[in-house]
Write a protein that holds these residues in place. Sequence first.
Motif, PDB file in Angstrom:
ATOM      1  N   GLU A  16     -11.929  -1.532   4.111  1.00 15.17           N
ATOM      2  CA  GLU A  16     -10.862  -0.678   3.607  1.00 15.17           C
ATOM      3  C   GLU A  16      -9.930  -1.508   2.737  1.00 15.17           C
ATOM      4  O   GLU A  16      -9.374  -2.506   3.183  1.00 15.17           O
ATOM      5  N   ILE A  17      -9.757  -1.092   1.488  1.00 15.35           N
ATOM      6  CA  ILE A  17      -8.863  -1.766   0.550  1.00 15.35           C
ATOM      7  C   ILE A  17      -7.663  -0.848   0.335  1.00 15.35           C
ATOM      8  O   ILE A  17      -7.833   0.285  -0.118  1.00 15.35           O
ATOM      9  N   PRO A  18      -6.440  -1.280   0.682  1.00 12.68           N
ATOM     10  CA  PRO A  18      -5.277  -0.414   0.498  1.00 12.68           C
ATOM     11  C   PRO A  18      -5.067  -0.087  -0.982  1.00 12.68           C
ATOM     12  O   PRO A  18      -5.185  -0.954  -1.844  1.00 12.68           O
ATOM     13  N   ILE A  19      -4.762   1.169  -1.268  1.00 10.88           N
ATOM     14  CA  ILE A  19      -4.442   1.584  -2.636  1.00 10.88           C
ATOM     15  C   ILE A  19      -2.987   1.217  -2.895  1.00 10.88           C
ATOM     16  O   ILE A  19      -2.100   1.579  -2.126  1.00 10.88           O
ATOM     17  N   PRO A  26       0.845  -1.199   0.000  1.00  8.18           N
ATOM     18  CA  PRO A  26       0.000   0.000   0.000  1.00  8.18           C
ATOM     19  C   PRO A  26       0.878   1.247   0.000  1.00  8.18           C
ATOM     20  O   PRO A  26       1.969   1.243   0.565  1.00  8.18           O
ATOM     21  N   ILE A  27       0.413   2.308  -0.637  1.00 13.03           N
ATOM     22  CA  ILE A  27       1.236   3.510  -0.732  1.00 13.03           C
ATOM     23  C   ILE A  27       0.645   4.695   0.018  1.00 13.03           C
ATOM     24  O   ILE A  27       1.092   5.815  -0.149  1.00 13.03           O
ATOM     25  N   GLY A  28      -0.345   4.478   0.831  1.00 13.25           N
ATOM     26  CA  GLY A  28      -0.791   5.565   1.677  1.00 13.25           C
ATOM     27  C   GLY A  28      -2.226   5.994   1.511  1.00 13.25           C
ATOM     28  O   GLY A  28      -2.532   7.152   1.692  1.00 13.25           O
ATOM     29  N   GLY A  29      -3.107   5.114   1.177  1.00 10.44           N
ATOM     30  CA  GLY A  29      -4.512   5.470   1.075  1.00 10.44           C
ATOM     31  C   GLY A  29      -5.361   4.223   1.006  1.00 10.44           C
ATOM     32  O   GLY A  29      -4.857   3.119   0.835  1.00 10.44           O
ATOM     33  N   PHE A  30      -6.672   4.412   1.151  1.00 10.47           N
ATOM     34  CA  PHE A  30      -7.584   3.284   1.125  1.00 10.47           C
ATOM     35  C   PHE A  30      -8.818   3.623   0.305  1.00 10.47           C
ATOM     36  O   PHE A  30      -9.210   4.781   0.216  1.00 10.47           O
ATOM     37  N   VAL A  31      -9.412   2.604  -0.283  1.00 10.84           N
ATOM     38  CA  VAL A  31     -10.700   2.703  -0.954  1.00 10.84           C
ATOM     39  C   VAL A  31     -11.670   1.915  -0.090  1.00 10.84           C
ATOM     40  O   VAL A  31     -11.327   0.844   0.409  1.00 10.84           O
ATOM     41  N   ILE A  32     -12.866   2.436   0.104  1.00  8.76           N
ATOM     42  CA  ILE A  32     -13.879   1.719   0.870  1.00  8.76           C
ATOM     43  C   ILE A  32     -14.795   1.003  -0.119  1.00  8.76           C
ATOM     44  O   ILE A  32     -15.384   1.632  -0.998  1.00  8.76           O
ATOM     45  N   GLU A  66       0.391   0.693  -5.769  1.00 10.19           N
ATOM     46  CA  GLU A  66       0.987   1.297  -6.960  1.00 10.19           C
ATOM     47  C   GLU A  66       0.373   0.692  -8.219  1.00 10.19           C
ATOM     48  O   GLU A  66       0.103   1.394  -9.195  1.00 10.19           O
ATOM     49  N   GLU A  67       0.128  -0.605  -8.203  1.00 12.83           N
ATOM     50  CA  GLU A  67      -0.474  -1.274  -9.360  1.00 12.83           C
ATOM     51  C   GLU A  67      -1.856  -0.697  -9.680  1.00 12.83           C
ATOM     52  O   GLU A  67      -2.196  -0.473 -10.844  1.00 12.83           O
ATOM     53  N   MET A  68      -2.643  -0.413  -8.639  1.00 13.85           N
ATOM     54  CA  MET A  68      -3.968   0.168  -8.850  1.00 13.85           C
ATOM     55  C   MET A  68      -3.859   1.544  -9.515  1.00 13.85           C
ATOM     56  O   MET A  68      -4.623   1.874 -10.431  1.00 13.85           O
ATOM     57  N   ILE A  69      -2.898   2.343  -9.071  1.00 19.96           N
ATOM     58  CA  ILE A  69      -2.701   3.676  -9.647  1.00 19.96           C
ATOM     59  C   ILE A  69      -2.231   3.570 -11.088  1.00 19.96           C
ATOM     60  O   ILE A  69      -2.712   4.297 -11.965  1.00 19.96           O
ATOM     61  N   GLN A  70      -1.320   2.643 -11.370  1.00 12.99           N
ATOM     62  CA  GLN A  70      -0.844   2.453 -12.745  1.00 12.99           C
ATOM     63  C   GLN A  70      -1.991   2.026 -13.653  1.00 12.99           C
ATOM     64  O   GLN A  70      -2.102   2.507 -14.786  1.00 12.99           O
ATOM     65  N   GLN A  71      -2.862   1.142 -13.182  1.00 10.67           N
ATOM     66  CA  GLN A  71      -4.008   0.707 -13.986  1.00 10.67           C
ATOM     67  C   GLN A  71      -4.941   1.877 -14.271  1.00 10.67           C
ATOM     68  O   GLN A  71      -5.427   2.035 -15.393  1.00 10.67           O
ATOM     69  N   ALA A  72      -5.172   2.714 -13.269  1.00 10.73           N
ATOM     70  CA  ALA A  72      -6.045   3.875 -13.447  1.00 10.73           C
ATOM     71  C   ALA A  72      -5.439   4.857 -14.443  1.00 10.73           C
ATOM     72  O   ALA A  72      -6.143   5.388 -15.311  1.00 10.73           O
ATOM     73  N   CYS A  73      -4.147   5.091 -14.341  1.00 13.54           N
ATOM     74  CA  CYS A  73      -3.465   6.006 -15.271  1.00 13.54           C
ATOM     75  C   CYS A  73      -3.515   5.462 -16.696  1.00 13.54           C
ATOM     76  O   CYS A  73      -3.756   6.215 -17.642  1.00 13.54           O
TER      77      CYS A  73
END
Length: 53
Positions: free
Chosen positions: A27-30, A15-21, A32-39
């Motif tokens: 709480e699902i940790p955010i 996790p890199i410092g945030g969560f999605v509910i 780097e892979e999730m951010i790369q997929q979104a980008c």
Amino acid sequence: MHSQQQNSQKTTTMPIGGFVIDAQGREIPITEEMIQQACNALEKAQQQTTKRK
């Protein structure tokens, strides 16, 4: 030994410092892979929008 532990942490999804509910309130940790997929999804959507013009 310590450097081996650091290397194994880098290969796992950290996790890199945030969560999605989620819908169940968990709480699902955010990661780097999730951010790369979104980008990547945003970039792809932008390219499709540009082609339509």
